[in-house]
Design an enzyme around this catalytic site. Structure first.
Site, short mmCIF file in Angstrom:
data_model
loop_
_atom_site.label_atom_id
_atom_site.label_comp_id
_atom_site.label_asym_id
_atom_site.label_seq_id
_atom_site.Cartn_x
_atom_site.Cartn_y
_atom_site.Cartn_z
N GLY A 4 91.94 -1.38 -0.83
CA GLY A 4 92.10 -0.01 -1.29
C GLY A 4 93.42 0.25 -1.98
O GLY A 4 94.27 -0.63 -2.13
N SER A 5 93.61 1.51 -2.39
CA SER A 5 94.83 1.93 -3.07
C SER A 5 95.01 3.43 -2.84
O SER A 5 94.05 4.14 -2.56
CB SER A 5 94.73 1.64 -4.57
OG SER A 5 95.91 2.01 -5.24
N GLY A 6 96.26 3.90 -2.93
CA GLY A 6 96.52 5.33 -2.83
C GLY A 6 96.25 5.92 -1.47
O GLY A 6 95.95 7.12 -1.35
N GLY A 29 91.26 5.92 2.72
CA GLY A 29 90.64 5.31 3.89
C GLY A 29 91.61 4.89 4.97
O GLY A 29 91.20 4.39 6.01
N ARG A 70 101.98 -4.25 -9.18
CA ARG A 70 101.92 -3.29 -10.29
C ARG A 70 103.12 -2.38 -10.21
O ARG A 70 103.88 -2.38 -9.24
CB ARG A 70 100.65 -2.44 -10.18
CG ARG A 70 100.53 -1.75 -8.82
CD ARG A 70 99.56 -0.61 -8.79
NE ARG A 70 99.34 -0.10 -7.46
CZ ARG A 70 100.12 0.75 -6.81
NH1 ARG A 70 101.25 1.17 -7.38
NH2 ARG A 70 99.81 1.19 -5.60
#
Length: 406
Positions: A155-157, A160, A283
């Site tokens: 996931g990201s941000g 979850g 990133r």
């Protein structure tokens, strides 16, 4: 014809637009490759070229890039979305363009492999277990001791990610995560999740470029059980020995993961025993952290990333300018946004240089416990960290949302 610079999808929190603007400033013609242009209002607003293509299909992307290169030179391929860093690197290498190692990115994006490699290299990480069932999640929680953190493996941000205080909560949230087939971007999710022990201490992130530490960000989180980032202060003010320990830990993490090309964003907690890595993101940071760096240190990692992607020499010289803080607007409840007050009052506060709202009257606001909860932000700059922080928080407090329950 001006050379193309292709972006495979984009993030949705603001820096996607800044990357496109930086590409133009460097003399290139940006084009956004996406299967859904409606996600990116900035592309239409700024007149950015868009090619509709199935970005989950490597053959379709390859065909599109070949078409672009037949029209003009293809100077680079990149992305501002963490979900597409591997795809963009693979494409760039196919066209013999500068790019990080796709294999290293792939392993880093899989948090199970990332955790294992960091642990094997002796880098401090929370205790963790990859599980494929709610029963296994409960067993891991019993082994580590409650509370624990549950998250998806890719996931990201903060999507979850949740703190679970009891075995009942562990079982319920594990079941929710394992039932998901697609993430918020419509991409397939791994059939395993991570159960982790809770790392103590305040949270920081280390912003690096080409294995060089550019700076350290102090991160502010919203109320548990979620881990929504509600603000950032840059640069973090730390004792010299603490800063040295954080920098060393970040570089050891990059080495363990085979990273070091271009930007990385390394999140950690600073506990009594020192820094513990929460995760490494291959990133540039999100949450407008690159803008805080530019405002505070005179270095645009967005522009320098563009240079690297097209084979130019980045300029990483730091020019100290002061301190900057950002605070995000989070609705206190769900419902329909009926009005926003205090905007002009907020803008008039000394030090406030930017105020943006992502929602407008009539929008339905949902609280998901991740970055999507944000409905705006304020940024302030000052000569001292305290003044920047106070200005940002004062501006944040001045804005009042009127929300009507549904």
């Amino acid at each position: 014809m001006t050379a193309w610079l292709a972006f495979v999808e984009s993030n949705t929190s603001g820096t996607g637009r800044l990357f496109a603007q930086a590409a133009i400033a460097e003399g290139f013609r940006p084009i956004l490759l996406t299967n859904d242009p409606s996600r990116y209002a900035y592309a239409a607003e700024d007149g950015i070229d868009v090619a509709i293509v199935n970005t989950r299909d490597e053959t379709a992307l390859l065909t599109q890039c070949r078409r672009l290169s037949s029209e003009a030179a293809l100077a680079g391929v990149t992305t501002t979305s963490e979900y597409f860093v591997v795809t963009a690197a693979d494409l760039a290498q196919t066209f013999d363009l500068p790019a990080p190692s796709p294999a290293a990115l792939r392993d880093c994006r899989d948090k199970r492999k990332q955790r294992a490699r960091l642990y094997k290299a002796g880098v401090s990480v929370p205790m963790f277990r990859a599980v494929g069932s709610a029963r296994a999640a409960v067993a891991a929680a019993g082994e580590f001791g409650l509370p624990v953190v549950l998250k998806t493996a890719g996931g990201s941000g903060s999507v979850g990610v949740k703190l679970c205080e009891s075995k009942t909560e562990v079982a319920a949230h594990a079941t929710t995560l394992l039932r998901q087939r697609l993430n918020e971007r419509g991409l397939a999710v791994a059939r395993q999740i991570l159960v982790e022990s809770v790392a103590d201490g305040p949270e920081y992130s280390v912003e690096t470029f080409n294995r060089e530490v550019i700076g350290i960000t102090r991160k502010l989180l919203g109320p548990l059980p979620f881990f929504v980032e509600v603000g950032h202060d840059y640069p973090a003010v730390l004792p010299s020995d603490t800063e040295a320990a954080i920098r060393q830990t970040a570089l050891r993490a990059l080495d363990a993961l085979g990273l070091g090309w271009g930007p990385a964003h390394i999140e950690l907690r600073l506990g009594a025993s020192g820094p513990t890595i929460i995760e490494v993101n291959p990133r540039l940071a999100g949450g407008f952290i690159p803008e805080l760096l530019r405002l505070s240190q005179g270095i645009s990692l967005i522009s320098e990333t563009i240079k690297l992607v097209v084979g130019r020499q980045p300029d990483l010289r730091i020019r100290p300018k002061g301190y900057s803080s950002i605070r995000f607007l989070i609705p206190p409840r769900e419902g329909v946004l009926k009005g926003i007050k205090g905007v002009e009052e907020s803008r008039r506060i000394p030090g406030v240089i930017d105020l943006k709202l992502y929602a407008k009257g009539g929008d339905t606001l949902r609280l998901r416990g991740d970055f999507r909860d944000r409905v705006g932000h304020v940024v302030a700059c000052a000569d001292t960290p305290e003044a920047a922080r106070v200005a940002a928080e004062s501006a944040h407090t001045a804005i009042r949302l009127t929300i009507q329950p549904q």
